[in-house]
Motif scaffolding. Structure first.
Motif, PDB file in Angstrom:
ATOM      1  N   ARG A  14       1.838   5.441 -12.810  1.00 43.20           N
ATOM      2  CA  ARG A  14       1.876   6.873 -13.071  1.00 43.20           C
ATOM      3  C   ARG A  14       1.816   7.664 -11.776  1.00 43.20           C
ATOM      4  O   ARG A  14       1.094   7.308 -10.843  1.00 43.20           O
ATOM      5  N   LEU A  15       2.586   8.754 -11.747  1.00 43.54           N
ATOM      6  CA  LEU A  15       2.499   9.758 -10.691  1.00 43.54           C
ATOM      7  C   LEU A  15       1.810  10.979 -11.288  1.00 43.54           C
ATOM      8  O   LEU A  15       2.230  11.480 -12.340  1.00 43.54           O
ATOM      9  N   ALA A  16       0.752  11.441 -10.651  1.00 42.09           N
ATOM     10  CA  ALA A  16       0.047  12.630 -11.118  1.00 42.09           C
ATOM     11  C   ALA A  16      -0.245  13.518  -9.922  1.00 42.09           C
ATOM     12  O   ALA A  16      -0.684  13.043  -8.862  1.00 42.09           O
ATOM     13  N   ALA A  17      -0.012  14.809 -10.083  1.00 43.94           N
ATOM     14  CA  ALA A  17      -0.238  15.757  -9.003  1.00 43.94           C
ATOM     15  C   ALA A  17      -0.503  17.132  -9.603  1.00 43.94           C
ATOM     16  O   ALA A  17      -0.170  17.396 -10.764  1.00 43.94           O
ATOM     17  N   ALA A  18      -1.102  17.999  -8.804  1.00 37.18           N
ATOM     18  CA  ALA A  18      -1.377  19.362  -9.251  1.00 37.18           C
ATOM     19  C   ALA A  18      -1.313  20.291  -8.054  1.00 37.18           C
ATOM     20  O   ALA A  18      -1.907  20.006  -7.003  1.00 37.18           O
ATOM     21  N   LEU A  19      -0.597  21.389  -8.204  1.00 33.42           N
ATOM     22  CA  LEU A  19      -0.401  22.375  -7.149  1.00 33.42           C
ATOM     23  C   LEU A  19      -1.282  23.586  -7.409  1.00 33.42           C
ATOM     24  O   LEU A  19      -1.235  24.190  -8.490  1.00 33.42           O
ATOM     25  N   ILE A  20      -2.080  23.949  -6.408  1.00 34.23           N
ATOM     26  CA  ILE A  20      -2.964  25.110  -6.498  1.00 34.23           C
ATOM     27  C   ILE A  20      -2.250  26.318  -5.903  1.00 34.23           C
ATOM     28  O   ILE A  20      -1.750  26.260  -4.776  1.00 34.23           O
ATOM     29  N   MET A  21      -2.229  27.416  -6.657  1.00 32.66           N
ATOM     30  CA  MET A  21      -1.584  28.648  -6.208  1.00 32.66           C
ATOM     31  C   MET A  21      -2.531  29.825  -6.364  1.00 32.66           C
ATOM     32  O   MET A  21      -3.487  29.766  -7.149  1.00 32.66           O
ATOM     33  N   MET A  39       0.842  -1.191   0.000  1.00 34.46           N
ATOM     34  CA  MET A  39       0.000   0.000   0.000  1.00 34.46           C
ATOM     35  C   MET A  39       0.880   1.244   0.000  1.00 34.46           C
ATOM     36  O   MET A  39       1.848   1.340   0.753  1.00 34.46           O
ATOM     37  N   THR A  40       0.575   2.199  -0.848  1.00 34.96           N
ATOM     38  CA  THR A  40       1.346   3.426  -0.948  1.00 34.96           C
ATOM     39  C   THR A  40       1.129   4.280   0.297  1.00 34.96           C
ATOM     40  O   THR A  40      -0.004   4.498   0.727  1.00 34.96           O
ATOM     41  N   ARG A  41       2.235   4.762   0.868  1.00 35.49           N
ATOM     42  CA  ARG A  41       2.114   5.602   2.056  1.00 35.49           C
ATOM     43  C   ARG A  41       1.632   6.994   1.676  1.00 35.49           C
ATOM     44  O   ARG A  41       1.762   7.426   0.529  1.00 35.49           O
ATOM     45  N   ASP A  42       1.086   7.703   2.656  1.00 40.70           N
ATOM     46  CA  ASP A  42       0.639   9.070   2.413  1.00 40.70           C
ATOM     47  C   ASP A  42       1.859   9.982   2.362  1.00 40.70           C
ATOM     48  O   ASP A  42       2.749   9.900   3.218  1.00 40.70           O
ATOM     49  N   PRO A  43       1.920  10.884   1.376  1.00 39.47           N
ATOM     50  CA  PRO A  43       3.052  11.806   1.310  1.00 39.47           C
ATOM     51  C   PRO A  43       2.991  12.840   2.425  1.00 39.47           C
ATOM     52  O   PRO A  43       1.914  13.205   2.903  1.00 39.47           O
ATOM     53  N   ALA A  44       4.162  13.316   2.828  1.00 42.40           N
ATOM     54  CA  ALA A  44       4.279  14.382   3.820  1.00 42.40           C
ATOM     55  C   ALA A  44       4.754  15.646   3.109  1.00 42.40           C
ATOM     56  O   ALA A  44       5.797  15.630   2.450  1.00 42.40           O
ATOM     57  N   PHE A  45       3.996  16.716   3.249  1.00 46.29           N
ATOM     58  CA  PHE A  45       4.314  17.950   2.550  1.00 46.29           C
ATOM     59  C   PHE A  45       4.841  19.006   3.515  1.00 46.29           C
ATOM     60  O   PHE A  45       4.543  18.963   4.717  1.00 46.29           O
ATOM     61  N   PRO A  46       5.604  19.967   3.011  1.00 45.87           N
ATOM     62  CA  PRO A  46       6.171  21.004   3.881  1.00 45.87           C
ATOM     63  C   PRO A  46       5.090  21.963   4.386  1.00 45.87           C
ATOM     64  O   PRO A  46       3.973  21.992   3.856  1.00 45.87           O
ATOM     65  N   PRO A  47       5.417  22.743   5.406  1.00 44.94           N
ATOM     66  CA  PRO A  47       4.475  23.769   5.860  1.00 44.94           C
ATOM     67  C   PRO A  47       4.060  24.675   4.694  1.00 44.94           C
ATOM     68  O   PRO A  47       4.838  24.884   3.761  1.00 44.94           O
ATOM     69  N   ALA A  52       7.360  18.919  -4.133  1.00 51.76           N
ATOM     70  CA  ALA A  52       6.715  19.952  -3.327  1.00 51.76           C
ATOM     71  C   ALA A  52       7.746  20.810  -2.603  1.00 51.76           C
ATOM     72  O   ALA A  52       7.678  22.051  -2.629  1.00 51.76           O
ATOM     73  N   ARG A  53       8.721  20.182  -1.961  1.00 47.14           N
ATOM     74  CA  ARG A  53       9.720  20.925  -1.189  1.00 47.14           C
ATOM     75  C   ARG A  53      10.557  21.838  -2.068  1.00 47.14           C
ATOM     76  O   ARG A  53      10.725  23.026  -1.775  1.00 47.14           O
ATOM     77  N   HIS A  54      11.086  21.283  -3.156  1.00 50.31           N
ATOM     78  CA  HIS A  54      11.971  22.076  -4.010  1.00 50.31           C
ATOM     79  C   HIS A  54      11.202  23.171  -4.736  1.00 50.31           C
ATOM     80  O   HIS A  54      11.727  24.278  -4.919  1.00 50.31           O
ATOM     81  N   THR A  55       9.979  22.885  -5.145  1.00 49.31           N
ATOM     82  CA  THR A  55       9.170  23.915  -5.795  1.00 49.31           C
ATOM     83  C   THR A  55       8.884  25.051  -4.823  1.00 49.31           C
ATOM     84  O   THR A  55       8.958  26.236  -5.194  1.00 49.31           O
TER      85      THR A  55
END
Length: 236
Positions: free
Chosen positions: A47-54, A1-9, A164-167
């Motif tokens: 596949r990895l798919a993601a989208a960042l809302i700004m 099972m894929t673990r949940d990602p941890a994102f920066p503050p 996420a971190r580097h972006t």
């Protein structure tokens, strides 16, 4: 099972099922007023798919710098966990290349298409194939997948977290210090500068970009500026 990602503050995750496109979901959420910094994501076997809302506070044409920012963030993230011989390059319109072959893309949509208007929201999507599932190896030599390029040991969740971190680091640098550092980093990763390309129905030499990452395309003795906002998607 894929673990949940941890994102920066300042960032928070929103997982979606495999049948839901994270980019389409993120655009719908953004239009309804979702918090900036939300990353809609799905990590599957192939596949990895993601989208960042700004929520940019500058006109759209300046805000489009977030597309190359997310590209630089991806290269930094993969570069930190992939074998050192794996090369990542960024196409101007959002395409991603690994070891010279097309491998996924970045895409963008905003709350307006008027380059001079405040967009309200901007979404940048990331799509990265992990394995080739619809082609026999060798049938499409210009197209590849992450695991085909010596990255079989790369954890896609770790790659998402790193993106996420580097972006976020590059967004902060862009906000605090202006675009110079981002321009320098992106230019070192850009695919096709100095080469003949066809884009927006025109063929010419890709000479570089202006301060807002608009393409400078030389045809004969003329150089035309193609704004980066022309790559925005308008309907998901």
């Amino acid at each position: 099972m894929t673990r949940d990602p941890a994102f920066p503050p300042l960032m928070q995750g929103h997982a979606v099922d495999a049948g839901i496109d994270p980019f389409e979901k993120a655009c719908a959420m953004a239009a309804l007023g979702c918090d900036a910094g939300t990353i809609v994501h799905n990590v599957g076997a192939n596949r990895l798919a993601a989208a960042l809302i700004m929520a940019p506070e500058v006109p759209l044409e300046q805000a489009m710098a977030m597309l190359p920012t997310c590209g630089v963030g991806f290269q930094n993230a993969l570069g930190a966990i992939a074998p050192p011989e794996v090369a990542v390059h960024l196409e101007w319109a959002g395409g991603l290349r690994i070891n010279g072959a097309s491998c996924g893309r970045l895409r963008a949509m905003a709350g307006t298409t008027d380059p001079a208007a405040m967009p309200g929201w901007l979404v940048v999507g990331l799509e990265m194939p992990l394995m080739l599932t619809d082609a026999v190896p060798g049938d499409a030599p210009d197209r590849t997948a992450l695991y085909e390029e010596g990255c079989a040991d790369v954890d896609p969740v770790a790659l998402l977290e790193g993106w996420a971190r580097h972006t976020l680091v590059w967004i902060t640098r862009w906000e605090d210090d202006g675009p110079r550092a981002l321009h320098s980093e992106w230019r070192g990763l850009a695919h096709g500068i100095g080469e003949e390309i066809t884009i927006d129905g025109q063929t010419g030499t890709f000479m570089g970009v202006d301060e807002n990452f608009g393409m400078l395309l030389r045809t004969g003795g003329d150089t035309r500026l193609i704004p980066l906002s022309t790559v925005l998607e308008t309907d998901t």
